[in-house]
Design an enzyme around this catalytic site. Sequence first.
Site, PDB file in Angstrom:
ATOM      1  N   HIS A 133      -2.242  -6.040 -10.544  1.00  0.00           N
ATOM      2  CA  HIS A 133      -1.513  -6.928  -9.752  1.00  0.00           C
ATOM      3  C   HIS A 133      -0.830  -7.699 -10.552  1.00  0.00           C
ATOM      4  O   HIS A 133      -0.427  -8.976 -10.304  1.00  0.00           O
ATOM      5  CB  HIS A 133      -2.696  -7.920  -9.136  1.00  0.00           C
ATOM      6  CG  HIS A 133      -3.377  -7.211  -8.175  1.00  0.00           C
ATOM      7  ND1 HIS A 133      -3.041  -7.017  -6.811  1.00  0.00           N
ATOM      8  CD2 HIS A 133      -4.623  -6.434  -8.313  1.00  0.00           C
ATOM      9  CE1 HIS A 133      -4.165  -6.390  -6.135  1.00  0.00           C
ATOM     10  NE2 HIS A 133      -4.915  -6.099  -7.121  1.00  0.00           N
TER      11      HIS A 133
ATOM     12  N   TYR B  82     -12.717 -11.739 -13.239  1.00  0.00           N
ATOM     13  CA  TYR B  82     -11.487 -12.499 -12.868  1.00  0.00           C
ATOM     14  C   TYR B  82     -11.559 -13.783 -13.929  1.00  0.00           C
ATOM     15  O   TYR B  82     -10.314 -14.036 -14.378  1.00  0.00           O
ATOM     16  CB  TYR B  82     -11.579 -12.968 -11.549  1.00  0.00           C
ATOM     17  CG  TYR B  82     -11.037 -11.860 -10.727  1.00  0.00           C
ATOM     18  CD1 TYR B  82     -11.984 -10.922 -10.363  1.00  0.00           C
ATOM     19  CD2 TYR B  82      -9.873 -11.713 -10.104  1.00  0.00           C
ATOM     20  CE1 TYR B  82     -11.902  -9.599  -9.485  1.00  0.00           C
ATOM     21  CE2 TYR B  82      -9.788 -10.701  -9.237  1.00  0.00           C
ATOM     22  CZ  TYR B  82     -10.500  -9.468  -8.969  1.00  0.00           C
ATOM     23  OH  TYR B  82     -10.185  -8.717  -8.028  1.00  0.00           O
TER      24      TYR B  82
ATOM     25  N   ASN C 213      -7.221  -7.915  -0.399  1.00  0.00           N
ATOM     26  CA  ASN C 213      -6.234  -6.984  -0.086  1.00  0.00           C
ATOM     27  C   ASN C 213      -5.476  -6.515   1.141  1.00  0.00           C
ATOM     28  O   ASN C 213      -6.239  -7.206   2.223  1.00  0.00           O
ATOM     29  CB  ASN C 213      -6.553  -5.404  -0.532  1.00  0.00           C
ATOM     30  CG  ASN C 213      -6.327  -5.434  -2.138  1.00  0.00           C
ATOM     31  OD1 ASN C 213      -5.788  -6.127  -2.688  1.00  0.00           O
ATOM     32  ND2 ASN C 213      -7.506  -4.503  -2.698  1.00  0.00           N
TER      33      ASN C 213
HETATM   34 FE1  HDD Z   1      -9.071  -7.131  -8.492  1.00  0.00          FE
HETATM   35  C1  HDD Z   1      -6.496  -9.025  -9.804  1.00  0.00           C
HETATM   36  C2  HDD Z   1      -7.798  -7.836  -5.236  1.00  0.00           C
HETATM   37  C3  HDD Z   1     -11.562  -5.124  -7.213  1.00  0.00           C
HETATM   38  C4  HDD Z   1     -10.561  -7.007 -11.451  1.00  0.00           C
HETATM   39  N1  HDD Z   1      -7.371  -8.412  -7.650  1.00  0.00           N
HETATM   40  C5  HDD Z   1      -6.681  -9.000  -8.531  1.00  0.00           C
HETATM   41  C6  HDD Z   1      -5.791  -9.542  -7.642  1.00  0.00           C
HETATM   42  C7  HDD Z   1      -5.965  -9.184  -6.360  1.00  0.00           C
HETATM   43  C8  HDD Z   1      -7.249  -8.342  -6.232  1.00  0.00           C
HETATM   44  C9  HDD Z   1      -5.425  -9.603  -4.893  1.00  0.00           C
HETATM   45  C10 HDD Z   1      -4.341 -10.433  -7.950  1.00  0.00           C
HETATM   46  C11 HDD Z   1      -4.697 -11.745  -7.899  1.00  0.00           C
HETATM   47  C12 HDD Z   1      -3.357 -12.811  -8.342  1.00  0.00           C
HETATM   48  O1  HDD Z   1      -2.636 -12.793  -7.377  1.00  0.00           O
HETATM   49  O2  HDD Z   1      -3.322 -13.246  -9.318  1.00  0.00           O
HETATM   50  N2  HDD Z   1      -9.621  -6.501  -6.681  1.00  0.00           N
HETATM   51  C13 HDD Z   1      -9.049  -7.023  -5.485  1.00  0.00           C
HETATM   52  C14 HDD Z   1      -9.583  -6.306  -4.435  1.00  0.00           C
HETATM   53  C15 HDD Z   1     -10.751  -5.607  -4.944  1.00  0.00           C
HETATM   54  C16 HDD Z   1     -10.599  -5.683  -6.435  1.00  0.00           C
HETATM   55  C17 HDD Z   1      -9.468  -6.752  -2.713  1.00  0.00           C
HETATM   56  C18 HDD Z   1     -11.874  -4.677  -4.294  1.00  0.00           C
HETATM   57  C19 HDD Z   1     -12.196  -5.052  -3.067  1.00  0.00           C
HETATM   58  N3  HDD Z   1     -10.690  -6.308  -9.132  1.00  0.00           N
HETATM   59  C20 HDD Z   1     -11.761  -5.450  -8.500  1.00  0.00           C
HETATM   60  C21 HDD Z   1     -12.671  -4.889  -9.644  1.00  0.00           C
HETATM   61  C22 HDD Z   1     -12.298  -5.513 -10.582  1.00  0.00           C
HETATM   62  C23 HDD Z   1     -11.164  -6.240 -10.628  1.00  0.00           C
HETATM   63  C24 HDD Z   1     -13.705  -4.178  -9.177  1.00  0.00           C
HETATM   64  C25 HDD Z   1     -13.172  -5.313 -12.211  1.00  0.00           C
HETATM   65  C26 HDD Z   1     -14.248  -5.123 -12.182  1.00  0.00           C
HETATM   66  N4  HDD Z   1      -8.624  -7.791 -10.399  1.00  0.00           N
HETATM   67  C27 HDD Z   1      -9.129  -7.675 -11.451  1.00  0.00           C
HETATM   68  C28 HDD Z   1      -8.809  -8.564 -12.634  1.00  0.00           C
HETATM   69  C29 HDD Z   1      -7.470  -8.933 -12.328  1.00  0.00           C
HETATM   70  C30 HDD Z   1      -7.483  -8.822 -10.762  1.00  0.00           C
HETATM   71  C31 HDD Z   1      -8.653  -7.529 -14.003  1.00  0.00           C
HETATM   72  C32 HDD Z   1      -6.446  -8.937 -12.798  1.00  0.00           C
HETATM   73  C33 HDD Z   1      -5.664 -10.169 -13.090  1.00  0.00           C
HETATM   74  C34 HDD Z   1      -6.641 -11.142 -12.210  1.00  0.00           C
HETATM   75  O3  HDD Z   1      -7.789 -10.535 -12.068  1.00  0.00           O
HETATM   76  O4  HDD Z   1      -6.342 -12.343 -12.520  1.00  0.00           O
HETATM   77  O5  HDD Z   1      -9.750  -9.256 -13.100  1.00  0.00           O
END
Ligand code: HDD
Length: 754
Positions: free
Chosen positions: A128, A415, A201
């Site tokens: 993202h 996160y 999402n």
């Molecule tokens: Fe995630 C970012 C949505 C599964 C780990 N995720 C991130 C963002 C969104 C989502 C909208 C961007 C937030 C922003 O605008 O800063 N992610 C989801 C949804 C998931 C999902 C709807 C499943 C239902 N994500 C998911 C899993 C993991 C992560 C299973 C890890 C185990 N996601 C992350 C992260 C991020 C992220 C690595 C990257 C940057 C951040 O968090 O701030 O932690």
Amino acid sequence: GLAAQMAANPNKAEEYGVGDVAPIPPLGATSSPVSALATASTATEINASPKVGKGQPVIGANPTNGPLDRVRVDAGNQVLTTNQGVPVADNQHSLKIGLRGPTALEDFILREKITHFDHERIPERVVHARGSAAHGYFESYQDLSDLTRAAPFAQAGKRTPVFVRFSTVAGERGSADTVRDVRGFAVKFYTDEGNWDLVGNNIPVFFIQDAMKFPDLVHAVKPEAHNAIPQASSAHDTFWDFVSLMPESTHMLMWIMSDRAIPRSYRMMQGFGVHTFRLVNAEGNSVFCKFHWQPIAGTHSLVWDEAVKIAGADADFHRRDLWEAIEAGAYPEWELGLQIFTEAQAEQFGFDVLDSTKLIPEEMVKVVPVGKLILNRNPDNFFAETEQVAFCTAHIVPGIDFSNDPLLQGRIHSYIDTQLTRLGGPNFHEIPINAPLAPVFNNQREGMHRQAIHRGRADYEPNSLGGGCPFQAGMKGFTSFPEPIAADKVRGKAELFADHYSQARLFWQSQTPSEQAHIVSAFRFELTRVQTPAVRKRVVSMLVNVNPILAEEVALGIGIDVPPAMPLASELPIPEYEHSPELSLMFRPGEIGIRTRRVAILIGTGVDAETTKAIYAALLNEGAVPRLVGTQLGKVATSDGSALDVEISSEASPSALYDAVVVQANALDDRNRVKNARTLEFLRDQYQHCKPMLVIGDGPTVLAKIGVHQADTTDPSFVHTGNQTLALALDTFIAALAGHRSPARETEAIPPTV
Ligand code: HDD
């Protein structure tokens, strides 16, 4: 008053002005400065944004402004200084030993400037990375305290400030907006009892069932490890290799191969919390809940060819759209809907509500609207706000709780953890955009870049030297729902998680024929980009389990025979529903008519000035965004001897950037084919992308010029004045535009460009 006059720094009125002496309001007080600001905003979707044309936001117009004004900096009328506030006399020259000599090490001004520049970048989000955000508020329709004690739902009409960020998943920070991908829909509620982040999402299900697989999924979809190709696309071997070995991804694949993955605008897509969450009321009773955001503008998507062309013509298409809509006062709105169900009900479902690859069809549990989200203010600074905002699924507030969904459970960790790298330490909650409006008191101390100056010496609890403060909130504080669990500690998954196809099938069956055709084309495109035949075949073997026609059509498009079905991990349960109309994008046409829709009015020599002006005014009157498009900037001579100013050239803003086109048949000059090629291409794309077209004059003649030899007279979105008055034609055209595009036209064969 006097306090205001004493303000030592106009940019920090909160610290030096009246805000300085105001007492910190007690929890839940109705007369706090924050709620006073909340009621000050009377903006509605139709009201003009206070920001338009003035270049400066009205301070305090949005409740999040109050606290952030403390750190907003305006350099108007100020001298340039160093970071230490020292006025800088000369910002052009470094300090040299003689005009032609070396630069002095003592040049602290040069060194400060260069050093700061050298460290300007922070790591982009690991997923993202590319996104856009806006401020706004959430307004509750009713008091939901029988279901939840969460502050935003405490009373009808209550407003809670929000910051919302939309994103793509796979692409890097500078990638194009209109790539095929899931879109993030992350909402930070600054509630009275702390920040609640609903990190969702635009698709209600996910690729995988367990957080354990997330790094694998992301490694597979990101640019390939050896050559970092391709950018922002799933159309490559490693992605399809992985997902075809993880059949639980099938349902999600159906969604991302659908037009859901190429939205027309962030404003025109749904949002979903995806997981099952819990709502908990003051008595400690809990129900399960799924969160839905429904766009008031309706769900609209691009078509693939259009998305590809937009990526080149305007890589910032969605970012610009969101920004411009808010600047124009057409505030994007969503309704929050809840699917509420009990644990006992969940046990009766044929799928597991802890499995994020499953949704709950609306036929089973209806979505109840409970409030509205309105985005009414663009950020002042992209980095400070949009880039530094940290959404964390762990950020929940009293009244909301997690379920045991193993995907969600892993996210609770991920996160916060990722922000430590991205934002450089454990105090990221103090960055203004992340700071809660609710006061923060605890004994956490120090760490990089600590902002708060904690007073007193007792930074531990229990203490007596600090009067026992801050003290535990007890029942008033967050309490985890005491779910009884008696189970073995195991690695594994629950039985119903093994059904990978029932809901993929339901999705396919719920699509309109044109949506199904788009899904087939998307699979064909992606698998054609895949280089490994065995991977292509494995994907099709998965699709056999979804639907035989889908599998056949995809196989045909990539030149292979349909392989045998991939073996099932479990027998498929008897589906609860065969068809769920809400799963089609066509289900929500939207309630804003043609407001914000972009219409190209093509003008060339000989165009009728009065007609052009009348159409322009009529569209503007409906809230659309018309543009006079010519082959180049300058004046166009009209038939009455006057002239019209071209607003933009078709080269700078090609067809794909418009929702519809108006053209005057007599101004289509065919003496100069080369000069006209761009205009004809413009019209051909409009036609091919099934967009509403209004021809002033004889429609079939114009169609013939773009190589379409049979006017589709039954297509209501191709309108011409050859057979009706302009007023009637305009009405039909406007109605067609409100309906977005005409799938009927897709079957039209278009000969290649001459
Ligand atoms: Fe995630 C970012 C949505 C599964 C780990 N995720 C991130 C963002 C969104 C989502 C909208 C961007 C937030 C922003 O605008 O800063 N992610 C989801 C949804 C998931 C999902 C709807 C499943 C239902 N994500 C998911 C899993 C993991 C992560 C299973 C890890 C185990 N996601 C992350 C992260 C991020 C992220 C690595 C990257 C940057 C951040 O968090 O701030 O932690």
